[in-house]
Structure formats: C-alpha cells, structure tokens
Design a protein around this motif. Structure first.
Motif, short mmCIF file in Angstrom:
data_model
loop_
_atom_site.label_atom_id
_atom_site.label_comp_id
_atom_site.label_asym_id
_atom_site.label_seq_id
_atom_site.Cartn_x
_atom_site.Cartn_y
_atom_site.Cartn_z
N PHE A 290 -5.55 14.76 46.71
CA PHE A 290 -6.20 13.72 47.50
C PHE A 290 -5.53 13.55 48.86
CE2 PHE A 290 -7.40 11.97 43.21
CZ PHE A 290 -8.77 12.06 43.38
N GLY A 291 -4.30 14.05 49.00
CA GLY A 291 -3.50 13.78 50.19
C GLY A 291 -4.19 14.14 51.49
N GLY A 292 -4.15 13.22 52.46
CA GLY A 292 -4.74 13.43 53.77
C GLY A 292 -5.87 12.46 54.05
N LYS A 293 -6.75 12.87 54.94
CA LYS A 293 -7.85 12.01 55.39
C LYS A 293 -9.19 12.59 54.95
CE LYS A 293 -5.25 10.48 59.46
NZ LYS A 293 -4.96 9.14 58.92
N THR B 265 -18.11 12.97 50.19
CA THR B 265 -16.78 12.73 50.72
C THR B 265 -16.19 14.07 51.13
OG1 THR B 265 -16.59 11.00 49.02
CG2 THR B 265 -14.61 11.54 50.29
N GLN B 266 -15.95 14.24 52.42
CA GLN B 266 -15.47 15.52 52.93
C GLN B 266 -14.07 15.38 53.51
OE1 GLN B 266 -18.73 16.57 55.60
NE2 GLN B 266 -19.52 17.96 54.04
N ARG B 267 -13.23 16.37 53.25
CA ARG B 267 -11.87 16.35 53.75
C ARG B 267 -11.86 16.57 55.26
NH1 ARG B 267 -6.95 16.77 51.75
NH2 ARG B 267 -7.59 17.34 49.63
N VAL B 268 -11.07 15.75 55.94
CA VAL B 268 -10.88 15.89 57.38
C VAL B 268 -9.56 16.57 57.68
CG1 VAL B 268 -10.65 14.65 59.57
CG2 VAL B 268 -12.28 13.86 57.84
N ASP B 269 -8.52 16.21 56.91
CA ASP B 269 -7.19 16.76 57.14
C ASP B 269 -6.37 16.62 55.86
OD1 ASP B 269 -5.08 17.91 58.47
OD2 ASP B 269 -4.51 16.11 59.58
N THR B 270 -5.42 17.54 55.63
CA THR B 270 -4.52 17.44 54.50
C THR B 270 -3.26 16.69 54.91
OG1 THR B 270 -3.52 19.57 55.02
CG2 THR B 270 -5.37 19.58 53.48
N CYS C 119 -17.25 5.73 55.77
CA CYS C 119 -15.98 5.05 55.52
C CYS C 119 -14.86 6.08 55.52
CB CYS C 119 -16.02 4.32 54.17
SG CYS C 119 -14.54 3.35 53.80
N SER C 120 -13.78 5.80 56.23
CA SER C 120 -12.62 6.69 56.25
C SER C 120 -11.70 6.34 55.08
CB SER C 120 -11.86 6.55 57.57
OG SER C 120 -11.45 5.21 57.76
N LEU C 121 -11.11 7.37 54.47
CA LEU C 121 -10.15 7.21 53.37
C LEU C 121 -8.88 7.94 53.76
CD1 LEU C 121 -12.54 8.24 50.42
CD2 LEU C 121 -12.32 5.98 51.47
N ASP C 122 -7.73 7.28 53.61
CA ASP C 122 -6.45 7.85 54.02
C ASP C 122 -5.46 7.76 52.87
OD1 ASP C 122 -4.21 8.77 55.30
OD2 ASP C 122 -4.20 7.26 56.89
N PHE C 123 -5.04 8.93 52.34
CA PHE C 123 -4.04 9.01 51.29
C PHE C 123 -2.76 9.56 51.92
CE2 PHE C 123 -8.07 9.08 49.18
CZ PHE C 123 -7.89 8.57 47.91
N THR C 124 -1.77 8.70 52.13
CA THR C 124 -0.53 9.09 52.78
C THR C 124 0.65 8.56 51.99
OG1 THR C 124 -1.56 9.02 54.97
CG2 THR C 124 0.85 8.98 54.89
N GLY C 125 1.61 9.43 51.64
CA GLY C 125 2.76 9.00 50.87
C GLY C 125 2.33 8.35 49.58
N ASN C 126 2.77 7.11 49.36
CA ASN C 126 2.41 6.37 48.14
C ASN C 126 1.31 5.35 48.38
OD1 ASN C 126 4.42 7.69 46.70
ND2 ASN C 126 5.95 6.11 47.08
N VAL D 89 -15.70 17.08 41.87
CA VAL D 89 -14.40 16.84 42.49
C VAL D 89 -13.73 18.18 42.75
CG1 VAL D 89 -12.13 15.75 42.21
CG2 VAL D 89 -14.16 14.66 41.23
N ASN D 90 -13.52 18.52 44.04
CA ASN D 90 -12.71 19.67 44.39
C ASN D 90 -11.93 19.36 45.66
OD1 ASN D 90 -14.22 20.69 46.80
ND2 ASN D 90 -15.84 21.09 45.29
N THR D 91 -11.11 20.26 46.12
CA THR D 91 -10.19 19.97 47.21
C THR D 91 -10.85 19.89 48.57
OG1 THR D 91 -9.66 22.32 47.42
CG2 THR D 91 -8.23 20.98 46.00
N ALA D 92 -12.10 20.31 48.69
CA ALA D 92 -12.79 20.26 49.98
C ALA D 92 -13.81 19.14 50.06
CB ALA D 92 -13.50 21.60 50.26
N GLU D 93 -14.41 18.79 48.93
CA GLU D 93 -15.48 17.80 48.94
C GLU D 93 -15.58 17.12 47.58
OE1 GLU D 93 -20.33 17.80 49.36
OE2 GLU D 93 -19.18 19.05 50.72
N ILE D 94 -15.87 15.81 47.60
CA ILE D 94 -16.09 15.04 46.40
C ILE D 94 -17.42 14.31 46.58
CG2 ILE D 94 -15.20 13.24 44.88
CD1 ILE D 94 -12.40 13.90 46.00
N SER D 95 -18.40 14.66 45.77
CA SER D 95 -19.75 14.16 45.98
C SER D 95 -20.38 13.75 44.66
CB SER D 95 -20.63 15.22 46.65
OG SER D 95 -20.09 15.60 47.90
N GLY D 96 -21.40 12.88 44.75
CA GLY D 96 -22.06 12.45 43.54
C GLY D 96 -23.35 11.71 43.81
N ALA D 97 -24.05 11.37 42.73
CA ALA D 97 -25.31 10.65 42.83
C ALA D 97 -25.59 9.96 41.50
CB ALA D 97 -26.45 11.61 43.17
N CYS D 98 -26.25 8.80 41.57
CA CYS D 98 -26.70 8.10 40.36
C CYS D 98 -28.15 7.69 40.52
CB CYS D 98 -25.86 6.84 40.12
SG CYS D 98 -24.23 7.14 39.40
#
Length: 252
Positions: free
Chosen positions: A179-182, A166-171, A199-206, A143-152
């Motif tokens: 986590f804020g942004g897309k 999981t790669q950051r598209v925008d803050t 899959c797109s993930l969007d963290f905006t406001g609350n 887990v870091n601010t540019a990419e969140i990745s894993g494997a099992c």
C-alpha cells in the motif's frame, strides 16, 4: 449510510483502498517502514464524536486473517479460510436474529500488506444479505500493486450501487507494505443523485491520510474514504479520525 456503516467502510477503504478488477502484483515493490511489526492482538478502542457527545468503547481483536468487533451497538466477526471470507454482523448484539452476512471467494494474487495480518491480494467476488436469507447485494474487488478497483450492485430489485477505481501514483516506504505511497481513488455513486468523487490516499511510514471531507449528520457526503487519518506508534497505540465525525484512539 449510517455512522457505523460509514466507519466500517472507511476502515476497509483505508486499509484496502476499497469498500466492498487487472493483473497480479509483486509482494516486494514497497519496503516496510519504521515501527514494523503487526497490528495483531486485542485493542481497546475509544471513539469520540467531534463537537461533543459521549465516547463509545469498542473491543477489536485482530488475528491472522480474522477480525472481531464488539461495541454497544453491534458485533461483527470476519474469518478467512483459504480463499473464502465470511462476515457476520449483528445489529444490535442483543438480537442475533437481526444479523447480516457476507460471503466472498477469491482468485489469489500476491500482495504484501505489511503490518496488517490479512491476505487481501487477488480478485474477490462477494454476496451479502440477511443471515440465512437470499443475498441482496453482489460485489467484486480486485487488489494488486498497481490498481485496486471494485463495484457493488443491488440484486432485489436489480440496480447499480457504486463503483470505484484506485490507481497508484507513487510508491513509498510504509509499514503497510505494497500500500505504501500515494494513490488516487475515484468513487462513483450510481443512479439518481449520484456522482464521481476523487480522493487522494497517502500511506507513509506508520500513517494513513486521505482527502479532506467526511460525513454530515451521520451520512456520507461524496466518497466514504474522505477525512480519514490513522497513525500507529510502532508499539501498542493507534489514533486518528474517521470521516469528519469522530476521533479515535486505541491501545493493545
């Protein structure tokens, strides 16, 4: 994967962009949005199947690096001490001998989780299996601010299970801090019948919103991160939906 496992995976996935590798991140790249505070406390959660069915009452207690969930079907406790994390899952709660456990250790890195009172940043290694028995699954998570990745992967017999990136598209401004942004998540199921699912993930406001989709007959179709919505009112109420099969609301 059943509904309970899917929901837990979805919640963890939405809040850490994973289910369960890159550089350390800065804890100040995204500002805290409206209604800033903390989700710590005891929540009374009601989950209602979409399309009909009985509601289920669940109690969640969120602390500083701790979580407990008590429902009619299972109980789960998670505690983090230093760089060690432990989960115990009892299913059903009336039979503590039928329990699974997960143990994880991490190499820490800075990551601001905002209203989530969990310290997630860094590289994690995990093993899970029956409580008191040999591990059956091994995972990694970064887990870091540019990419969140894993494997099992399964350990017995050895075989890959899934990977994700999981790669950051925008803050953007969010109560969930860094986590804020897309973000764009690509989940890959390994083996026969597997495939890759963006899959797109969007963290905006609350709020958190993920791509459309969800479970069919209680089984995950594609990515377990689809069909998730989560909204916090900035005080003592949250609401949303989980993977197309249930809606939820909770008060603190």
């Amino acid at each position: 994967m059943g509904k309970r496992t899917a929901l837990l995976c979805a919640l963890w996935g939405a809040l850490s962009a994973s289910c369960g590798n890159t550089s350390s991140g800065s804890g100040s790249s995204a500002s805290t949005g409206p209604g800033a505070g903390s989700l710590a406390g005891t929540w009374q959660l009601t989950t209602t199947p979409i399309g009909g069915g009985s509601s289920v009452a669940t109690t969640l207690t969120i602390g500083q690096n701790s979580l407990s969930i008590t429902s009619p079907d299972f109980t789960l406790t998670a505690t983090r001490t230093g760089n060690n994390l432990n989960f115990i899952d009892n299913d059903p709660p009336s039979d503590p001998t039928n329990a699974a456990s997960l143990a994880a250790t991490r190499t820490a890195a800075t990551f601001n989780t905002g209203i989530l009172p969990f310290d997630l940043g860094g590289m994690w290694t995990m093993q899970a299996g029956p409580k008191g028995g040999a591990p059956t699954v091994s995972c990694t998570l970064t887990v870091n601010t540019a990419e969140i990745s894993g494997a099992c992967q399964n350990l017995s017999p050895p075989s890959p299970w899934f990977t994700f990136t999981t790669q950051r598209v925008d803050t953007g401004a969010s109560s969930f801090g860094d986590f804020g942004g897309k973000w764009t998540n690509t989940w890959t199921w390994q083996g026969t019948g597997g495939g890759s699912y963006p899959c797109s993930l969007d963290f905006t406001g609350n709020s958190i919103t993920t791509c459309a989709g969800g479970a069919v007959n209680g089984e995950v179709v594609g990515t377990p991160l689809s069909g998730i919505t989560f909204t916090f009112d900035g005080a003592n109420t949250v609401s949303g939906s989980a993977q197309g099969w249930a809606e939820f609301s909770a008060t603190r």
